[in-house]
Each structure stands twice: as C-alpha cells, then as structure tokens.
Write an enzyme that holds these catalytic residues in place. Structure first.
Site, PDB file in Angstrom:
ATOM      1  N   ASP A   1       0.950  -1.168   0.155  1.00 40.36           N
ATOM      2  CA  ASP A   1      -0.019   0.109   0.113  1.00 40.36           C
ATOM      3  C   ASP A   1       0.814   1.198   0.140  1.00 40.36           C
ATOM      4  OD1 ASP A   1      -2.517   1.597   0.547  1.00 40.36           O
ATOM      5  OD2 ASP A   1      -1.768   1.848   2.297  1.00 40.36           O
TER       6      ASP A   1
ATOM      7  N   ASP B   1      -0.190   5.391   0.896  1.00 38.62           N
ATOM      8  CA  ASP B   1      -0.268   6.270   1.934  1.00 38.62           C
ATOM      9  C   ASP B   1      -0.689   5.402   3.434  1.00 38.62           C
ATOM     10  OD1 ASP B   1      -1.240   8.988   0.309  1.00 38.62           O
ATOM     11  OD2 ASP B   1      -1.695   7.222  -0.873  1.00 38.62           O
TER      12      ASP B   1
ATOM     13  N   ASP C   1      -1.703  -0.837   5.863  1.00 41.15           N
ATOM     14  CA  ASP C   1      -2.068  -0.250   7.053  1.00 41.15           C
ATOM     15  C   ASP C   1      -3.596  -0.223   7.478  1.00 41.15           C
ATOM     16  OD1 ASP C   1      -2.809   3.197   6.975  1.00 41.15           O
ATOM     17  OD2 ASP C   1      -2.653   1.549   5.261  1.00 41.15           O
TER      18      ASP C   1
END
Length: 219
Positions: free
Chosen positions: A9, A11, A173
């Site tokens: 991922d 951001d 995240d």
C-alpha cells in the site's frame, strides 16, 4: 511462508501524506466557502480513494458517500488542482522505508504498489519521491474495474508476476489491505504506525512496528 514478491500500500504504509491531503482538502473546502477540518479528521477519511475522501471532507462526515453531485464534482475539481500542485510538500517516507525497498530491490525481489489512490496522483507522487522505478507493477485505485478490498488488484499483480497467491506478501495499514489479501489468498502484514486504527484486530497474518521487519519474511 515462501515469499517471492511484495505488494505495498502507499499512503500510511510507505509514506505519510496526510499533511498534503489535508492541505488540499481544506483548500478545496475554502474555495467552496467552508471552514477547515482538523488534520486528524481528514486522516480518518483516507483509504477508500479520492472520491470517498472528497465526499467525506466536503460533508465533514465519514459516512458520506460519493454520489457524483454537482457540488461533489466541484469539490473534486478544486481538490484535484490543489493536490496536484503540492503532492510532496510535506509528504515523507516513514522510517526505514527507503533502505528496506533498496534492500529488497538489491535482492531482486519483484515489488508492486497496490493503492486506492488514483493513478493521476500515484504516478507523479512516486516520480517526485524518486522511487517509481523500484516497482515492477503499479496498481492504482482506478487502474482496474475494482479497487481494494476487492481481490482484483492483487490478482492482477499475481498474474503479471506469474506467482501463486502464497508467494506474494501484501503489506499495508488498513482493513482494506487485509480484506483484499484474504480474498486473493495472499498472506498479509499490517504496519502499526499507519492510518489504520486497532490494526491488531483486523485479522492480518502479522503486525509489524517497523518497516524494516518486512525483511524478516524473505526466504
């Protein structure tokens, strides 16, 4: 686990981009005569793509959805201008990210980006950060017909890299990262420092505190 490649991922995993996203969101709100939102409020709106982010920041409400209304279109146009003008003003790598990506590259592990961020932001952001050439596959939020939590982005990476699901590690995240990995049959790791809350409860195979711990999953 016999990991042959990594999907990341963007951001909240590789980079902390909240300051620039909040700046652009609040500039768009100002253009529409609205007061600014706190940075931590905008952070809670990130993860489901630009349309969701704009809908939520326009309404100041996480429950807001994108309905392609005239007001939302106007807000998106203003956000687009402001964000493109400052993709990396304050965006920074999290600790150990650059060094770890370099190590994986030197070890010749294929690397992929799998993000819900639209391609019009993802590609120039990676270029400005100087890491676009690190990745063999880049899947943005609008590259395919579906984005995370759909398995389609990870299935695309598996196909491009000629891998079986158990050979690709998804590192993110958020719950979207875990759901996409589970649906695609790939193992998943969440970082505890990103934008996701209660990551221990999201069902990932592992949770790591430091990005360099990714290296512990290589064969």
């Amino acid at each position: 686990m016999t990991i042959r490649a990594f999907a990341f991922d963007l951001d909240g995993t590789l980079v902390d981009s909240i300051a620039d996203l909040a700046r652009a969101a609040n500039a768009a709100r100002a253009d529409l005569g609205l007061p600014p939102l706190a940075e931590e409020t905008v952070q809670g709106f990130v993860g489901d793509g630009a349309a969701s982010l704009v809908a939520r920041t326009l309404a100041g409400d996480h429950a807001a959805n994108w309905h392609n209304t005239a007001e939302q279109q106007q807000a998106m146009a203003r956000f687009d201008v402001h964000y493109k003008a400052g993709l990396t003003i304050a965006t920074r790598f999290y600790p150990e990210v650059q060094e770890t990506l370099h190590s994986l590259h030197e070890l010749e592990y294929p690397l992929a980006i799998v993000t819900n961020k639209p391609e019009r932001y993802t590609l120039p952001l990676l270029r400005e950060l100087g890491i676009s050439e690190r990745f063999d596959v880049i899947v943005s939020g609008d590259t395919l017909a579906e984005k995370k939590p759909s398995p389609l982005p990870l299935q695309f990476v598996l196909e491009r890299l000629s891998l079986s699901p158990e050979q690709l590690l998804m590192v993110g995240d958020s719950k979207n990262d875990v759901l996409a990995a589970k649906a695609a049959g790939t193992p998943s790791v969440l970082v505890s420092y990103g934008y996701g809350r209660d990551v221990q409860e999201m069902g990932a195979d592992h949770v790591i505190r430091f990005f360099s711990e990714v290296l512990e999953f290589i064969d």
